[in-house]
Design an enzyme around this catalytic site. Structure first.
Site, PDB file in Angstrom:
ATOM      1  CE  LYS A 144      34.918  52.366  27.304  1.00 20.26           C
ATOM      2  NZ  LYS A 144      34.038  51.511  28.139  1.00 20.26           N
ATOM      3  CB  SER A 171      37.096  39.112  31.949  1.00 15.93           C
ATOM      4  OG  SER A 171      37.544  39.669  33.166  1.00 15.93           O
ATOM      5  NE  ARG A 172      37.697  42.698  24.791  1.00 20.59           N
ATOM      6  CZ  ARG A 172      37.879  43.915  25.343  1.00 20.59           C
ATOM      7  NH1 ARG A 172      37.278  44.212  26.477  1.00 20.59           N
ATOM      8  NH2 ARG A 172      38.646  44.809  24.760  1.00 20.59           N
ATOM      9  CG  LEU A 173      34.188  36.179  30.492  1.00 24.17           C
ATOM     10  CD1 LEU A 173      34.171  35.621  31.902  1.00 24.17           C
ATOM     11  CD2 LEU A 173      34.394  35.053  29.476  1.00 24.17           C
TER      12      LEU A 173
END
Length: 213
Positions: free
Chosen positions: A10, A191-193
């Protein structure tokens, strides 16, 4: 099965967490997020995953409910003969995690757990529903039992024993206060940042730093 699990993902995009706009006091930042979790009608926003270790340094986790918080720490209640209580007596360093997934947030708090006063435990105990008060007397928490009928029989006995008066506070039941040494606030980002802010105790003050995701 493995491929299906690997494909679960997600994108997080609801909020951000900036070090310049976050409160410099982690208790106030936590209160802000906790009130927002209540407003968002998160299921059991006060539920937290408590981690302890045994004498072999084996970690254990379980969900407990935060029942109070002030500028000194977080309070939860349990049976003092339970596995978690025994492990706290062996190693009072614990951590708790508030998993507010619906808001793409987590808060991890590390600290030292200490028993609260009997007066504090009594005040909370008397505020509990009658059934919960009886339940504290019924369960020898974490002990092995052969069937649920043992609990039901014991509950019937407690109902009879205390039918004509208030249920007293068991001497083996009460609260712990976790006095934090660090807070980590985690906000999911694209973006998982992710945004991560770490507060660490420095005497009477708190040092705040951004962590890489």
């Amino acid at each position: 099965m493995s491929d299906a699990i690997a494909d679960l993902r997600k994108e997080y995009s609801k909020e951000s967490l900036d070090i310049d706009s976050a409160d410099r006091n982690p208790f106030k930042q936590f209160e802000k997020w906790f009130l927002e979790a209540q407003k968002a009608e998160i299921l059991e926003p006060n539920a937290m995953v408590l981690s302890t270790t045994n004498q072999s340094n084996q970690p254990f986790q379980r969900t407990v409910l935060m029942k109070a918080m002030d500028t000194d720490g977080i309070v939860f209640y349990t049976n003092y003969k339970s596995r978690k209580a025994q492990q706290i007596e062996e190693n009072s360093r614990v951590s708790v995690l508030f998993p507010w997934y619906a808001m793409e947030r987590q808060v991890c708090i590390q600290g030292i757990a200490e028993k609260v006063s009997a007066a504090t435990s009594l005040k909370y105990f008397t505020s509990r529903p009658h059934g919960s008060q009886l339940g504290a007397w019924v369960s020898q928490q974490s002990s092995v039992i052969s069937s649920r009928s043992i609990l039901e029989t014991k509950l019937a006995e407690m109902k009879q024993k205390f039918k004509e008066g208030k249920v007293p506070l068991p001497d083996f039941w009460g609260g712990y206060k976790i006095k934090p040494t660090s807070f980590e606030f985690w906000q999911g980002r694209q973006s998982r940042l992710h945004d991560r802010l770490l507060y660490q105790a420095d005497g009477d003050n708190w040092q705040v730093a951004r962590l890489a995701p």
